[in-house]
Each structure stands twice: as C-alpha cells, then as structure tokens.
Enzyme design. Structure first.
Site, PDB file in Angstrom:
ATOM      1  N   GLU A 264       0.883  -1.178   0.000  1.00 52.76           N
ATOM      2  CA  GLU A 264       0.000   0.000   0.000  1.00 52.76           C
ATOM      3  C   GLU A 264       0.915   1.220   0.000  1.00 52.76           C
ATOM      4  O   GLU A 264       1.536   1.530   1.010  1.00 52.76           O
ATOM      5  CB  GLU A 264      -0.902  -0.019   1.236  1.00 52.76           C
ATOM      6  CG  GLU A 264      -1.829  -1.232   1.314  1.00 52.76           C
ATOM      7  CD  GLU A 264      -2.873  -1.261   0.212  1.00 52.76           C
ATOM      8  OE1 GLU A 264      -3.219  -0.192  -0.315  1.00 52.76           O
ATOM      9  OE2 GLU A 264      -3.322  -2.365  -0.138  1.00 52.76           O
TER      10      GLU A 264
ATOM     11  N   CYS B   6      -2.473   8.899   3.085  1.00 50.61           N
ATOM     12  CA  CYS B   6      -2.154   8.455   1.718  1.00 50.61           C
ATOM     13  C   CYS B   6      -3.252   8.855   0.732  1.00 50.61           C
ATOM     14  O   CYS B   6      -2.987   9.097  -0.437  1.00 50.61           O
ATOM     15  CB  CYS B   6      -1.939   6.955   1.693  1.00 50.61           C
ATOM     16  SG  CYS B   6      -3.314   6.046   2.413  1.00 50.61           S
TER      17      CYS B   6
HETATM   18  P1  NAD Z   1       8.598   5.173   4.196  1.00 46.60           P
HETATM   19  O1  NAD Z   1       8.552   4.395   2.941  1.00 46.60           O
HETATM   20  O2  NAD Z   1       9.656   6.167   4.375  1.00 46.60           O
HETATM   21  O3  NAD Z   1       8.709   4.173   5.442  1.00 46.60           O
HETATM   22  C1  NAD Z   1       7.726   3.166   5.667  1.00 46.60           C
HETATM   23  C2  NAD Z   1       8.330   2.063   6.511  1.00 46.60           C
HETATM   24  O4  NAD Z   1       9.326   1.390   5.752  1.00 46.60           O
HETATM   25  C3  NAD Z   1       9.016   2.563   7.779  1.00 46.60           C
HETATM   26  O5  NAD Z   1       8.722   1.678   8.821  1.00 46.60           O
HETATM   27  C4  NAD Z   1      10.478   2.493   7.407  1.00 46.60           C
HETATM   28  O6  NAD Z   1      11.308   2.346   8.542  1.00 46.60           O
HETATM   29  C5  NAD Z   1      10.509   1.243   6.536  1.00 46.60           C
HETATM   30  N1  NAD Z   1      11.642   1.128   5.613  1.00 46.60           N
HETATM   31  C6  NAD Z   1      12.436   2.099   5.157  1.00 46.60           C
HETATM   32  N2  NAD Z   1      13.362   1.611   4.312  1.00 46.60           N
HETATM   33  C7  NAD Z   1      13.144   0.293   4.224  1.00 46.60           C
HETATM   34  C8  NAD Z   1      13.759  -0.759   3.484  1.00 46.60           C
HETATM   35  N3  NAD Z   1      14.790  -0.543   2.657  1.00 46.60           N
HETATM   36  N4  NAD Z   1      13.272  -2.005   3.615  1.00 46.60           N
HETATM   37  C9  NAD Z   1      12.226  -2.240   4.429  1.00 46.60           C
HETATM   38  N5  NAD Z   1      11.599  -1.283   5.155  1.00 46.60           N
HETATM   39  C10 NAD Z   1      12.053  -0.027   5.048  1.00 46.60           C
HETATM   40  O7  NAD Z   1       7.164   5.837   4.363  1.00 46.60           O
HETATM   41  P2  NAD Z   1       6.717   6.847   5.497  1.00 46.60           P
HETATM   42  O8  NAD Z   1       7.351   8.154   5.223  1.00 46.60           O
HETATM   43  O9  NAD Z   1       6.907   6.202   6.829  1.00 46.60           O
HETATM   44  O10 NAD Z   1       5.155   6.909   5.242  1.00 46.60           O
HETATM   45  C11 NAD Z   1       4.560   7.805   4.377  1.00 46.60           C
HETATM   46  C12 NAD Z   1       4.178   7.111   3.091  1.00 46.60           C
HETATM   47  O11 NAD Z   1       3.296   6.034   3.348  1.00 46.60           O
HETATM   48  C13 NAD Z   1       3.445   8.029   2.133  1.00 46.60           C
HETATM   49  O12 NAD Z   1       3.965   7.863   0.838  1.00 46.60           O
HETATM   50  C14 NAD Z   1       2.015   7.518   2.193  1.00 46.60           C
HETATM   51  O13 NAD Z   1       1.249   7.759   1.053  1.00 46.60           O
HETATM   52  C15 NAD Z   1       2.218   6.059   2.411  1.00 46.60           C
HETATM   53  N6  NAD Z   1       1.007   5.469   2.973  1.00 46.60           N
HETATM   54  C16 NAD Z   1       0.231   4.666   2.163  1.00 46.60           C
HETATM   55  C17 NAD Z   1      -0.963   4.142   2.661  1.00 46.60           C
HETATM   56  C18 NAD Z   1      -1.836   3.266   1.794  1.00 46.60           C
HETATM   57  O14 NAD Z   1      -2.779   2.689   2.306  1.00 46.60           O
HETATM   58  N7  NAD Z   1      -1.572   3.164   0.510  1.00 46.60           N
HETATM   59  C19 NAD Z   1      -1.351   4.422   3.972  1.00 46.60           C
HETATM   60  C20 NAD Z   1      -0.547   5.234   4.752  1.00 46.60           C
HETATM   61  C21 NAD Z   1       0.642   5.746   4.247  1.00 46.60           C
END
Ligand code: NAD
Length: 506
Positions: A272, A306
């Site tokens: 997501e 999101c």
């Molecule tokens: P992010 O991608 O920076 O981080 C998300 C998670 O991934 C964190 O826990 C982070 O520590 C982890 N992560 C980072 N690098 C990684 C790697 N290489 N391998 C595995 N895990 C890793 O996102 P964010 O800034 O925490 O969240 C905001 C984003 O989330 C926005 O783009 C938003 O649209 C999206 N989002 C989507 C939905 C949906 O339902 N589609 C819902 C909420 C948020």
C-alpha cells in the site's frame, strides 16, 4: 554518547533521530518483543523526540538483523498453535484484543498525539480504529466460506480452503502508527492464523510498543506477534529478505515499496504505497460542499494521509468562489499543540516530511504560483514542524505539487475548461490510490469513476473517506501499490487457497 545517524540510501528514515547507548531520562524505555519476551537487543537505542515539543519521549532499541532472525524463529514456532486454535478461537482472541485496546485508549491517546503530532481527538479516533481492526477481522474470519469445485470426472470431488501463508513480515509508516497496522495487517494476520514480525516506523515506535504491551496483556500467544524496532533500511530489509518470512505486508512510500518489491521478489506482497489523488470539482458541483470536504480531506492529520486531498482540479467557472471558500476554511484551522483543547491541526511528524513540503512549495513559487494561505512553518510554536494550512493556485501540471505526493496540509488548485482537460490533468501524476469527484450528475459520477485510475473514487465526499471493510489500494499501472486492504479482502490476501481433490471410487 549521542551521535546523529546518517541518511540512508533508501530514504532519510532516521534523520534527526539521536542514537544513545542506553535509554536514559524519564521517558518510556521500549523493548523488542520476541517470542513473548521483552528484549533490549544489541545495546543501541533511538531517542524519540516529540514533534510537538521537541522534548524526548523515550527510547526504542535500534534493532539488528540478529533481532529479526530471532523474531522470525519465534514466529515460525508460534504458527502451529495459531493454526490449531482454529478460526473461532482466533476470532475470540481478536475480540479480546479489541476490548483491551478500547480499555487502554484514554491512556495511550496522549502519547500518540505527542509522538505523531495529531490532535487528541484524532488520536482517540485512531485508537478506536485500531480496536476496530481486530474486531472486523474477528467478525470476517468466521464467515469466510470457500467453494466446492465441480469436476469433469464423476468419481472425484474437489474443494478449496483457506490456509494462512505462514510468517508475515509487516512494515508500517508513521502517519497512522496504530490504526493502519491493526486494520491492514495485525488483526487480519492473527485472525487468519499467520504469525507476524512487525517493524514499525522509527519515529512512532513508542506508541507501537505501548500497543503491543496491551495486546500481550490481552492474551497474545508467545511468538504470534513479534515487535522489532529500528531503522527500516536495516531491520525492515532483514525482514523482507529473510527466507523464513513467507509474505510481506508493507505500507509506506512508493520509493521504499519499490525497494521492497525488488528485495522481496518472489514472495507474496501486499503493498500500500503513496497517493496523489485528484479531487475534481465539475461545473455542476455544489461548490460549498466541495470546499468544505476538500478542506477536511487536505488538513486532517495535517495532510499526512495516503488518500488525502493532494490536489484539486476545479472547473474554471467555479475557481474564484471555490478558492475563496477554501482560504476561509484554512483560516478556520486551529494549528497548535496537539493536546490543547481547540487544536484542530498539529505539527508534521518529522523533518523529512517538512523538507518535502518546503521543496514542493519552493518549486511552486519558482513557477509563479500564488500562495493564498499559509505557505510554510508557523512562527512562535515550539518546533518548526507546525506547517500552516496552505492554499496554492495558478499552478501548471508539471509542478511538484501536482505531480508528486506532498503529504502535508496543502491544497494546490488547478483549473480545467472541459472534461477532456480534467482527465488529462488527473492522469498527470503517476499515482492511483484515491480520487474524489463533486458533481450533481449521476452519469458524470459513473463516467469519472470508471475512467479514473484509482483504487477508490468518492463522489461528493472527500478523497480520504474510507470504512475499514471497504477494499482500497492502488490501481494497476500506477505507483500506488498492489493488493487490497479492507475487511475480507485483506484476509483473502493473507491466505493461500488450497485445493483438495478426493477420488471417491477407491
Ligand atoms: P517510508 O517508505 O519512508 O517508510 C515506511 C516504513 O518502511 C518505515 O517503517 C520504514 O522504517 C521502513 N523502511 C524504510 N526503508 C526500508 C527498506 N529498505 N526495507 C524495508 N523497510 C524499510 O514511508 P513513510 O514516510 O513512513 O510513510 C509515508 C508514506 O506512506 C506516504 O507515501 C504515504 O502515502 C504512504 N502510505 C500509504 C498508505 C496506503 O494505504 N496506501 C497508507 C498510509 C501511508
């Protein structure tokens, strides 16, 4: 000793977070949960500061691949018990979890506000949604029938049944650090009999720890859910590539999602990702309603949703009236400390979120756009993360505000002259998560819904309206992810459909 962590290649996930050798100070000393045991890990800790005050709230262990390895082994060991419980006992367990979250909600909500930044009323709502994640999963799993399959051979019978995939690696973001994990993953995973290794976002790990403490007290079997905190690029990645992790559930940015899709190639993935959904206000729309709901969709959770109203395409005849109403709505927002009564919008969660907003605003200004409200961090508040509710107009389609996800409290307004131009502008961003259309015409509502590239289209409602049993997710051909979150749809994603064929002639 306190050292600053350097920016990682996959994103600045630990930017501004200090690393300490011990959880010093009065705050919360969170721990990993591995196999039912609370553990400190390798002896380095992230210090979590409040975006609302800048003050430290506590520490969480900076996990390593070894911690993940032990968590995966614990999850593997717990699988058999979860399967043997059967769906009704697991449903009862989930109901107990939901009740425990409800009972702890008033205690946890202030921490959620201080750590994430959202106003207390929104934090309480999020706790309610977290409980609902377990309650919904409990209800759904009890009635998930599968089929008997007619066969050509009259001496054989076939039927299919649902089996849990095994050990689920769950990686979640900071915008809804409790509701999203519970609704999308933890409730559905436990209800379907999957064991979980959960890696929460670093900047909201304290509240994740508090949630897991509540679940343990409510009777979580040892190993069924393991919590490993730390840098996503390390512990998240170790979870994704671990051979003992059978499937991945990830919510976060598109960039990280793409990395995970590569690193987890071959595993079932529920991704997501980001959104930049257009809200389209057609010529026949109720403009007051549209402005009110756009403001709610853009400024709720400080725009860090999101499916937030990320950009508005408005018919040129309505532009001036619509923008005036929107500026008025932005003026009604009470930006302030999330625990103050009367605050309707708190700070952004972290420095990386602020940087992104600033760069999108700089780009808009450089292109000659007009900033009609807000435009940057508010003065005189405890941190520079309090971003004013912002309205921008006079943008072109190439601007970052139009093309990219801003993830902050900004409403960029673009105009169109006819439907063809509206569709062209709608398609000028690579995302396809949610959209909204304001119109009084049923025919137009269907025309737009069927043609827009989005997982969900809300008519005469804000783009972020969602109920947790409704399927949501990215449209194919976009960068918003794959699979569906929402009620029975998530439960299906978390199971393999296994078929049994019996020869009844022998
Ligand atoms: P992010 O991608 O920076 O981080 C998300 C998670 O991934 C964190 O826990 C982070 O520590 C982890 N992560 C980072 N690098 C990684 C790697 N290489 N391998 C595995 N895990 C890793 O996102 P964010 O800034 O925490 O969240 C905001 C984003 O989330 C926005 O783009 C938003 O649209 C999206 N989002 C989507 C939905 C949906 O339902 N589609 C819902 C909420 C948020």
């Amino acid at each position: 000793m306190t050292v600053q962590f350097s920016t990682r290649a996959d994103g600045p996930h630990l930017r501004g977070i200090a690393i300490d050798a011990a959880p010093t100070g009065d705050g919360i000393a969170a721990r990993h949960l591995i196999g039912g045991q609370w553990q400190d890990g390798a002896g380095r800790f992230l210090r979590i500061d409040s975006p609302a005050t800048g003050e430290p709230l506590g520490h969480v262990p900076l996990g390593t691949a070894d911690d993940v390895d032990r968590a995966v082994a614990a999850a593997e060991a717990a699988r058999a018990e979860l399967v043997e419980m059967g769906p009704f006992a697991r449903a009862a367990l989930c109901m107990d979890m939901a009740a425990a979250i409800d009972a702890a909600a008033d205690e946890i909500a202030p921490l959620l506000s201080l750590e994430q930044g959202k106003p207390l009323a929104e934090a309480k709502g999020e706790l309610g949604a977290a409980a609902l994640g377990f309650r919904n999963a409990a209800e759904q799993i009890k009635w998930m029938e599968t089929g008997v399959i007619p066969l050509a051979d009259p001496t054989k019978r076939a039927h299919s049944f649902l089996q849990p995939k095994g050990v689920f690696g769950i990686i979640t973001p900071w915008n809804f650090p409790l509701a999203l994990p519970c609704l999308y993953y933890l409730g559905p995973a436990l209800a379907t009999g999957n064991a979980v290794v959960w890696v929460p976002a670093p900047s909201t790990s304290l509240v994740a720890y508090e949630l897991v403490r509540v679940l343990v007290e409510a009777g979580l079997p040892a190993g069924a859910l393991n919590l490993v905190t730390g840098d996503g690029a390390e512990v998240g990645d170790a979870t994704v590539v671990h051979p003992g992790v059978h499937a991945i559930g990830f919510t976060g940015s598109t960039a990280t999602g793409m990395t995970i899709a590569r690193r987890g190639a071959g595993k079932p993935l529920l991704l997501e990702l980001g959104g930049n959904g257009p809200t389209i206000v057609l010529e026949d729309a109720d403009v007051e309603l549209a402005a009110k709901r756009v403001a709610a969709g853009a400024f709720g959770n400080a725009g860090q949703i999101c499916t937030a109203t990320e950009r508005v395409l408005v018919h040129e005849s309505l532009h001036d009236r619509f923008v005036a109403l929107l500026v008025q709505a932005a003026g009604d927002v009470r930006l302030g400390h999330p625990l103050d009564a009367g605050t309707t919008m708190g700070p952004l969660n972290n420095a990386a979120a602020l940087d992104k907003m600033q760069s999108h605003m700089d780009d808009a200004r450089a292109r000659g756009a007009k900033v009609l409200a807000g435009g940057g961090p508010a003065k005189g508040l405890p941190t520079n993360l309090y971003f004013e509710p912002t309205v921008v107009t006079g943008l072109d389609a190439d601007s970052l505000l139009n093309r990219e996800e801003s993830f902050g409290p900004v409403v960029p307004v673009l105009t169109f002259a006819d439907e063809a131009e509206a569709f062209r502008l709608a398609a000028s961003s690579p995302y396809g998560l949610s959209a909204a259309v304001f119109t009084r015409s049923l025919a137009a509502a269907y025309r737009f819904t069927e043609k827009l590239q989005a997982g969900i289209v809300n008519i005469n409602e804000m783009s972020s309206y969602w109920e947790p049993h409704v399927p949501a997710g990215g449209a194919s051909g976009t960068q918003s992810g794959l699979g569906r979150a929402g009620g029975r749809h998530t439960l299906m994603e978390m199971c393999d459909l296994k078929t049994m064929v019996v020869d009844i002639a022998v």
